[in-house]
Design a protein around this motif. Structure first.
Motif, PDB file in Angstrom:
ATOM      1  N   LEU A   1     -20.202   3.312 -53.837  1.00 36.64           N
ATOM      2  CA  LEU A   1     -20.323   1.690 -53.971  1.00 36.64           C
ATOM      3  C   LEU A   1     -20.966   1.389 -55.406  1.00 36.64           C
ATOM      4  CD1 LEU A   1     -22.434   0.623 -50.882  1.00 36.64           C
ATOM      5  CD2 LEU A   1     -20.059   0.199 -51.284  1.00 36.64           C
ATOM      6  N   PRO A   2     -20.193   0.185 -56.186  1.00 34.64           N
ATOM      7  CA  PRO A   2     -20.762   0.040 -57.306  1.00 34.64           C
ATOM      8  C   PRO A   2     -22.203  -0.370 -57.621  1.00 34.64           C
ATOM      9  CG  PRO A   2     -19.387  -1.388 -56.309  1.00 34.64           C
ATOM     10  CD  PRO A   2     -19.339  -0.688 -55.528  1.00 34.64           C
ATOM     11  N   HIS A   3     -22.677  -0.928 -56.460  1.00 33.22           N
ATOM     12  CA  HIS A   3     -24.132  -1.455 -56.528  1.00 33.22           C
ATOM     13  C   HIS A   3     -24.982  -0.591 -55.621  1.00 33.22           C
ATOM     14  CE1 HIS A   3     -23.013  -4.706 -59.348  1.00 33.22           C
ATOM     15  NE2 HIS A   3     -22.020  -4.730 -58.486  1.00 33.22           N
ATOM     16  N   GLY A   4     -26.103   0.137 -56.005  1.00 40.08           N
ATOM     17  CA  GLY A   4     -26.996   0.825 -54.953  1.00 40.08           C
ATOM     18  C   GLY A   4     -27.413  -0.271 -53.759  1.00 40.08           C
ATOM     19  N   ILE A   5     -27.464   0.449 -52.455  1.00 35.04           N
ATOM     20  CA  ILE A   5     -27.981  -0.476 -51.601  1.00 35.04           C
ATOM     21  C   ILE A   5     -29.293   0.029 -51.051  1.00 35.04           C
ATOM     22  CG2 ILE A   5     -25.638  -1.165 -50.839  1.00 35.04           C
ATOM     23  CD1 ILE A   5     -25.978   1.215 -48.664  1.00 35.04           C
TER      24      ILE A   5
ATOM     25  N   LYS B   1     -24.467  12.847 -60.972  1.00 31.93           N
ATOM     26  CA  LYS B   1     -23.224  11.905 -60.295  1.00 31.93           C
ATOM     27  C   LYS B   1     -22.961  12.243 -58.797  1.00 31.93           C
ATOM     28  CE  LYS B   1     -18.679  10.133 -61.582  1.00 31.93           C
ATOM     29  NZ  LYS B   1     -17.631  10.575 -62.422  1.00 31.93           N
ATOM     30  N   GLU B   2     -23.011  13.427 -58.707  1.00 31.78           N
ATOM     31  CA  GLU B   2     -22.541  13.968 -57.046  1.00 31.78           C
ATOM     32  C   GLU B   2     -23.850  13.401 -56.318  1.00 31.78           C
ATOM     33  OE1 GLU B   2     -21.243  16.461 -53.770  1.00 31.78           O
ATOM     34  OE2 GLU B   2     -20.272  15.492 -55.369  1.00 31.78           O
ATOM     35  N   LEU B   3     -25.138  13.610 -56.557  1.00 28.74           N
ATOM     36  CA  LEU B   3     -25.960  13.013 -55.615  1.00 28.74           C
ATOM     37  C   LEU B   3     -26.340  11.257 -55.553  1.00 28.74           C
ATOM     38  CD1 LEU B   3     -29.032  15.674 -56.158  1.00 28.74           C
ATOM     39  CD2 LEU B   3     -27.014  15.603 -54.554  1.00 28.74           C
ATOM     40  N   GLU B   4     -25.831  10.882 -56.771  1.00 30.33           N
ATOM     41  CA  GLU B   4     -26.093   9.268 -57.017  1.00 30.33           C
ATOM     42  C   GLU B   4     -25.159   8.634 -55.981  1.00 30.33           C
ATOM     43  OE1 GLU B   4     -28.314   7.194 -57.721  1.00 30.33           O
ATOM     44  OE2 GLU B   4     -29.629   8.960 -58.214  1.00 30.33           O
ATOM     45  N   LYS B   5     -23.878   9.417 -55.963  1.00 28.29           N
ATOM     46  CA  LYS B   5     -22.623   8.797 -55.293  1.00 28.29           C
ATOM     47  C   LYS B   5     -22.967   9.008 -53.775  1.00 28.29           C
ATOM     48  CE  LYS B   5     -19.476  11.707 -54.343  1.00 28.29           C
ATOM     49  NZ  LYS B   5     -18.296  12.761 -54.916  1.00 28.29           N
ATOM     50  N   HIS B   6     -23.997   9.787 -53.422  1.00 34.42           N
ATOM     51  CA  HIS B   6     -24.472   9.598 -51.807  1.00 34.42           C
ATOM     52  C   HIS B   6     -25.286   8.996 -51.678  1.00 34.42           C
ATOM     53  CE1 HIS B   6     -21.770  13.277 -52.165  1.00 34.42           C
ATOM     54  NE2 HIS B   6     -21.223  12.951 -51.019  1.00 34.42           N
ATOM     55  N   ILE B   7     -26.468   9.144 -52.474  1.00 38.00           N
ATOM     56  CA  ILE B   7     -27.689   8.370 -52.500  1.00 38.00           C
ATOM     57  C   ILE B   7     -27.497   6.742 -52.536  1.00 38.00           C
ATOM     58  CG2 ILE B   7     -29.831   7.689 -53.300  1.00 38.00           C
ATOM     59  CD1 ILE B   7     -30.262  10.747 -54.222  1.00 38.00           C
ATOM     60  N   GLN B   8     -26.482   6.430 -53.411  1.00 39.42           N
ATOM     61  CA  GLN B   8     -26.118   4.789 -53.363  1.00 39.42           C
ATOM     62  C   GLN B   8     -25.152   4.364 -52.919  1.00 39.42           C
ATOM     63  OE1 GLN B   8     -28.484   3.187 -53.981  1.00 39.42           O
ATOM     64  NE2 GLN B   8     -29.912   3.606 -55.585  1.00 39.42           N
ATOM     65  N   GLY B   9     -24.408   5.338 -52.063  1.00 41.32           N
ATOM     66  CA  GLY B   9     -23.150   4.814 -51.515  1.00 41.32           C
ATOM     67  C   GLY B   9     -23.550   4.618 -49.950  1.00 41.32           C
ATOM     68  N   THR B  10     -22.569   4.431 -49.282  1.00 39.71           N
ATOM     69  CA  THR B  10     -22.661   4.239 -47.664  1.00 39.71           C
ATOM     70  C   THR B  10     -21.366   5.080 -46.949  1.00 39.71           C
ATOM     71  OG1 THR B  10     -23.135   2.501 -45.972  1.00 39.71           O
ATOM     72  CG2 THR B  10     -21.170   2.318 -47.396  1.00 39.71           C
ATOM     73  N   THR B  11     -21.651   4.898 -45.699  1.00 39.12           N
ATOM     74  CA  THR B  11     -20.684   5.665 -44.814  1.00 39.12           C
ATOM     75  C   THR B  11     -20.476   4.811 -43.775  1.00 39.12           C
ATOM     76  OG1 THR B  11     -22.476   6.783 -43.369  1.00 39.12           O
ATOM     77  CG2 THR B  11     -21.750   7.976 -44.996  1.00 39.12           C
ATOM     78  N   LEU B  12     -19.267   5.287 -43.179  1.00 40.67           N
ATOM     79  CA  LEU B  12     -18.488   4.236 -42.085  1.00 40.67           C
ATOM     80  C   LEU B  12     -18.179   5.356 -40.952  1.00 40.67           C
ATOM     81  CD1 LEU B  12     -17.480   1.348 -41.029  1.00 40.67           C
ATOM     82  CD2 LEU B  12     -15.046   2.552 -41.527  1.00 40.67           C
TER      83      LEU B  12
ATOM     84  N   THR C   1     -19.507   0.396 -38.059  1.00 36.64           N
ATOM     85  CA  THR C   1     -20.445  -0.295 -38.886  1.00 36.64           C
ATOM     86  C   THR C   1     -20.822   0.542 -39.941  1.00 36.64           C
ATOM     87  OG1 THR C   1     -21.370  -1.428 -36.943  1.00 36.64           O
ATOM     88  CG2 THR C   1     -22.670  -1.585 -38.926  1.00 36.64           C
ATOM     89  N   ALA C   2     -20.808  -0.209 -41.183  1.00 35.37           N
ATOM     90  CA  ALA C   2     -21.111   0.488 -42.447  1.00 35.37           C
ATOM     91  C   ALA C   2     -22.148  -0.480 -43.149  1.00 35.37           C
ATOM     92  CB  ALA C   2     -19.838   0.591 -43.404  1.00 35.37           C
ATOM     93  N   ARG C   3     -23.260   0.183 -43.626  1.00 38.54           N
ATOM     94  CA  ARG C   3     -24.247  -0.677 -44.558  1.00 38.54           C
ATOM     95  C   ARG C   3     -23.930  -0.886 -45.677  1.00 38.54           C
ATOM     96  NH1 ARG C   3     -29.794   2.141 -45.079  1.00 38.54           N
ATOM     97  NH2 ARG C   3     -30.575   1.205 -46.872  1.00 38.54           N
ATOM     98  N   ILE C   4     -23.661  -2.162 -46.176  1.00 47.43           N
ATOM     99  CA  ILE C   4     -22.985  -2.286 -47.488  1.00 47.43           C
ATOM    100  C   ILE C   4     -23.826  -3.066 -48.537  1.00 47.43           C
ATOM    101  CG2 ILE C   4     -20.696  -1.945 -47.209  1.00 47.43           C
ATOM    102  CD1 ILE C   4     -21.885  -5.465 -47.268  1.00 47.43           C
TER     103      ILE C   4
END
Length: 239
Positions: A50-54, A158-169, A179-182
């Protein structure tokens, strides 16, 4: 359409919070609900950067690592802690080696405390398949299954931030709604909007049968109604 829905959700949350001054500082998660035409044959988890961390800065993140040969559990954990610091990664709160996980988190009560203590679990991709039998089904039921990360990645931050600030469906083969938390209600409307668009683009490519399998997209918080932001034409079902 999406922006209107986001603004309506945020306004609704604010009006609810006014009645209870204590809730003003607490943000609620915003979820994207995906309803499909055709239930897939195989379950999968779609990872969505995601472009913005959740996650708030205070989110607690735990990383499971493989055991390094000839090192004790403590030495292994220190080795990976140093690796993260060298790469400027401060968002991982605890590192647990596979040896420690097997020894200290055997009992159900210990596993339950671990589950409740962290917002997110990451796992060294080299031990990912060994974890389900040690963690137990509650991690998977609560949608906190560890996400696989490559600790050998050239750009580890970059690898870790992608997962920490991304989401999953998580897509199951048992039902047609996922449901995905966005985002959360503490974010700006435009940030949530960017995240929804980014998520829709990934879903369009990675969902079984791709975008044409999407029937309806809804947005909601825990306490709000679900607002439809996209409804497919019946013609998408040509097959």
């Amino acid at each position: 359409q999406v922006k209107k829905a986001v603004e309506a959700l945020l306004a609704f949350t604010r009006s609810k919070a006014k009645g209870d001054a204590l809730l003003l500082n607490e943000s609620e998660n915003v979820h994207l609900l995906v309803t499909v035409w055709k239930v897939p044959r195989v379950a999968q988890v779609i990872k969505i950067p995601l472009p913005h961390g959740i996650r708030p800065e205070t989110a607690e993140v735990c990383l499971f690592t493989k055991d390094e040969p000839n090192l004790s559990a403590e030495q292994t954990e220190n080795l990976y802690r140093k690796l993260l610091i060298q790469n400027g990664i401060r968002s991982v709160s605890q590192i647990i080696s596979y040896k420690t996980l097997k020894k200290e988190y055997k009992l159900f009560e210990a596993k339950r405390r671990l589950l409740n203590r962290f917002d997110l679990f990451l796992s060294d991709d080299r031990i990912r398949r060994l974890l389900p039998s040690h963690l137990g089904k509650h991690f998977y039921e609560r949608k906190k299954a560890p996400l696989s990360v490559n600790l050998k990645a050239r750009n580890l931050a970059k690898e870790l931030e992608k997962h920490i600030q991304g989401t999953t469906l998580p897509v199951t083969n048992k039902g047609c709604c996922y449901t995905a938390r966005i985002g959360h209600t503490g974010m700006k409307a435009d940030e949530i909007l960017d995240n929804i668009i980014a998520a829709a683009e990934v879903i369009a490519k990675k969902l079984p049968k791709n975008w044409k399998n999407v029937k309806i997209l809804h947005l909601k918080t825990l306490k709000s109604v679900a607002l439809p932001i996209f409804t497919a034409n019946i013609s998408n079902l040509d097959e």
